[in-house]
Design an enzyme around this catalytic site. Structure first.
Site, PDB file in Angstrom:
ATOM      1  N   HIS A   1      11.524   6.244   7.848  1.00  0.00           N
ATOM      2  CA  HIS A   1      12.061   6.218   6.403  1.00  0.00           C
ATOM      3  C   HIS A   1      13.701   6.468   6.370  1.00  0.00           C
ATOM      4  O   HIS A   1      14.023   6.723   7.587  1.00  0.00           O
ATOM      5  CB  HIS A   1      11.480   7.419   5.634  1.00  0.00           C
ATOM      6  CG  HIS A   1      10.248   7.109   5.419  1.00  0.00           C
ATOM      7  ND1 HIS A   1       9.583   7.608   3.868  1.00  0.00           N
ATOM      8  CD2 HIS A   1       8.901   6.423   5.759  1.00  0.00           C
ATOM      9  CE1 HIS A   1       8.122   7.111   3.997  1.00  0.00           C
ATOM     10  NE2 HIS A   1       8.072   6.627   5.068  1.00  0.00           N
TER      11      HIS A   1
ATOM     12  N   ARG B   1       0.684  -1.221  -0.150  1.00  0.00           N
ATOM     13  CA  ARG B   1      -0.145  -0.076   0.034  1.00  0.00           C
ATOM     14  C   ARG B   1       0.851   1.213  -0.016  1.00  0.00           C
ATOM     15  O   ARG B   1       1.285   1.903  -0.843  1.00  0.00           O
ATOM     16  CB  ARG B   1      -1.051   0.035   1.344  1.00  0.00           C
ATOM     17  CG  ARG B   1      -2.135   0.900   1.135  1.00  0.00           C
ATOM     18  CD  ARG B   1      -1.827   2.504   1.346  1.00  0.00           C
ATOM     19  NE  ARG B   1      -1.182   2.691   2.704  1.00  0.00           N
ATOM     20  CZ  ARG B   1      -0.694   3.815   3.013  1.00  0.00           C
ATOM     21  NH1 ARG B   1      -0.727   4.829   2.297  1.00  0.00           N
ATOM     22  NH2 ARG B   1      -0.194   3.913   4.324  1.00  0.00           N
ATOM     23  N   ASP B   2       1.269   1.506   1.090  1.00  0.00           N
ATOM     24  CA  ASP B   2       2.442   2.876   1.456  1.00  0.00           C
ATOM     25  C   ASP B   2       3.491   2.761   0.316  1.00  0.00           C
ATOM     26  O   ASP B   2       3.497   3.837  -0.461  1.00  0.00           O
ATOM     27  CB  ASP B   2       2.779   2.859   2.572  1.00  0.00           C
ATOM     28  CG  ASP B   2       3.737   3.951   3.172  1.00  0.00           C
ATOM     29  OD1 ASP B   2       3.540   4.847   2.370  1.00  0.00           O
ATOM     30  OD2 ASP B   2       4.212   4.229   4.020  1.00  0.00           O
TER      31      ASP B   2
ATOM     32  N   HIS C   1       7.414   3.821  12.470  1.00  0.00           N
ATOM     33  CA  HIS C   1       7.315   3.758  10.867  1.00  0.00           C
ATOM     34  C   HIS C   1       8.466   4.906  10.439  1.00  0.00           C
ATOM     35  O   HIS C   1       8.148   5.974  10.064  1.00  0.00           O
ATOM     36  CB  HIS C   1       5.903   4.309  10.392  1.00  0.00           C
ATOM     37  CG  HIS C   1       5.242   4.272   9.172  1.00  0.00           C
ATOM     38  ND1 HIS C   1       4.771   3.602   8.674  1.00  0.00           N
ATOM     39  CD2 HIS C   1       6.342   5.096   8.113  1.00  0.00           C
ATOM     40  CE1 HIS C   1       4.481   3.696   7.270  1.00  0.00           C
ATOM     41  NE2 HIS C   1       5.282   4.560   6.916  1.00  0.00           N
TER      42      HIS C   1
ATOM     43  N   ASN D   1      10.398   4.285   2.686  1.00  0.00           N
ATOM     44  CA  ASN D   1      10.235   3.348   3.792  1.00  0.00           C
ATOM     45  C   ASN D   1      11.534   2.611   3.835  1.00  0.00           C
ATOM     46  O   ASN D   1      12.059   2.131   2.753  1.00  0.00           O
ATOM     47  CB  ASN D   1       9.286   2.511   3.354  1.00  0.00           C
ATOM     48  CG  ASN D   1       7.975   3.147   3.646  1.00  0.00           C
ATOM     49  OD1 ASN D   1       7.316   3.458   4.642  1.00  0.00           O
ATOM     50  ND2 ASN D   1       7.121   3.326   2.462  1.00  0.00           N
TER      51      ASN D   1
ATOM     52  N   CYS E   1      10.836   8.158  -2.036  1.00  0.00           N
ATOM     53  CA  CYS E   1      10.669   9.388  -1.267  1.00  0.00           C
ATOM     54  C   CYS E   1      10.193  10.390  -2.095  1.00  0.00           C
ATOM     55  O   CYS E   1      10.909  10.973  -2.935  1.00  0.00           O
ATOM     56  CB  CYS E   1      11.820   9.744  -0.377  1.00  0.00           C
ATOM     57  SG  CYS E   1      11.717  11.298   0.517  1.00  0.00           S
TER      58      CYS E   1
END
Lengths: 298, 298
Positions: free
Chosen positions: B209, B15-16, B207, B249, B240
């Protein structure tokens, strides 16, 4: 948690890095790179290796490199020395600091420098003695401290033993290399703790590779033990000879970014460092291999 | 130092990750990816986003994705829901868990979802209420917790405030996003410590990055606080949007490698995970964007 307030960065890109790049660069480019790194505020810029260019063509011209660089008074420019002949070239170049290269793995030592660990130490005994007689400082590298490409796991006690021998011979600093980058934070801490039972922490340096992305986490782990010297390579120069697509030395830019974020002083100007990284990456015809460089420029 | 013995990985790549890839992939490929990730042992596999495909074409077909995946009993497959219409699609798809997306930065919220933080919370109030009435679990994302692309530094108190509101509305877990990857270990620790004054640690997820290469170091820092839920993206899917050449991520492979090395249980099979990463990287026509994937394959 006792993080150091200052960290000394030992920039190894111009030697350890370029030595492992497939594209050789000219003496002039090496000189420019070294001067840019010193201008960026790096206190130690490893500058060359006095090995036979027959074996390591990337390091050809080391005497000329040393003679060419405008040395800054407050910067050290060590040169790697594999044997007495290398030491002679180093002395001829006016080097003030040398480094010798051992490993904590028998198989790696055999494959890399074609002798046993014992023989390598014996060979360095004479080199170090003569270097000290000539008022040179001597730094000792110990590689494979968190794994060996041939043997796998390496006992931290073995790392400590080899480190202690180099220290006893007169090395003022021992750089502990995670040569294949397989270390993870707890193991990195345990290895440093074991070595630090025999050698004072201020004499230890962490030389970690980022092959599996673990280098900064491992560095953060050992900073918490008080390690205050870190080896790194501008723009991640060097790659990893044991994993062709992968990163080798942790990029200096990423280390500085982390230390800056934690308020730990290094004296390094990140923007100038990024410029140096961009300069050498352009020369090699590739993108910068630091995360910070990629985030800023690409 | 009190590292957790187990960590729950929330895999957000499908998803992300895919949402931020320029190459859209088909519903069938998404289904295969999700099933491979679940087969690799990931306990939570974020599967889709119920946003308008007009705004996010990469997420088109989310209802079909959900209807197509063979769900495993012990795996959660959350879907992102931006509003009541999205919730209706989610319910139609038989989703059992949804996620809502807030931010700790006013400017980011305005640019990203076109309203103030207050308005976003008000909007989610109804969504969360209705989701809970339908026995769905609700997860809350808070982004920009360690920096904002428009505002720079973000106060941890603001992160805590937004997190607490989502938690009070009924979110069972709050995922704290370092959206632009500018966090460093001490700041990450301080942010989590601040939020944990208001929400119990077991309800917090990191979460992070990897844009500046800091993610694993930051994760190691917050694991030491007892954080035991980590969001990550297979093969670093997503990139990004704020730094085109950079990583977004943190890659699940690199996180698992670190946790394995520290003896922290995740239930994830690294080899199967690497295969899933290779599969989707091939579909996108690029190299894996995890360090472990590069070291193993390229």
């Amino acid at each position: 948690m006792s993080l150091p307030s200052k960290v000394k960065i030992v920039e190894v890109g111009a030697r350890d890095g370029l030595q492992n790049e497939s594209t050789p660069v000219s003496v002039d480019v090496k000189i420019s790179l070294i001067e840019k790194l010193a201008d960026a505020g790096l206190p130690v810029v490893e500058a060359a290796s006095f090995v036979s260019p027959k074996w390591v063509p990337q390091m050809a011209g080391s005497v000329d490199v040393f003679k060419g660089i405008k040395q800054k008074a407050n910067v050290n420019y060590p040169g790697l020395v594999p044997n007495i002949r290398g030491l002679e070239s180093a002395l001829e170049s006016g080097v003030k600091e040398i480094a010798v290269f051992a490993a904590a793995s028998e198989s790696f030592t055999q494959k890399n420098i074609n002798c046993s660990i014992e023989e390598s130490i014996n060979r360095y005994t004479e080199v170090i003695e003569k270097a000290l007689e000539n008022d040179l400082k001597v730094r000792g590298y110990v590689s494979c401290t968190l794994g060996c490409p041939y043997e796998g796991e390496i006992a931290s006690e073995k790392v400590a033993e080899v480190s202690k021998r180099l220290s006893d011979l007169g090395c003022y600093e021992i750089s502990l290399g995670d040569t294949i980058g397989t270390g993870t934070p707890i193991k990195a801490k345990q290895m440093i703790e074991t070595v630090a039972k025999h050698i004072p922490m201020p004499q230890l340096a962490a030389h970690f590779h980022d092959t599996y992305g673990q280098a900064l986490a491992n560095l953060f782990a050992v900073l918490q033990l008080g390690v205050s010297t870190i080896d790194s390579s501008v723009s991640g120069l060097g790659g990893c000879p044991y994993a062709k697509g992968a990163t080798g030395n942790v990029a200096t830019e990423d280390v500085i970014y982390m230390l800056n974020g934690m308020g730990i002083e290094t004296g390094v100007d990140l923007d100038k460092l990024l410029e140096a990284g961009r300069f050498i990456s352009d020369q090699l015809g590739r993108k910068p291999n630091s995360n910070v460089g990629l985030a800023r420029y690409v």
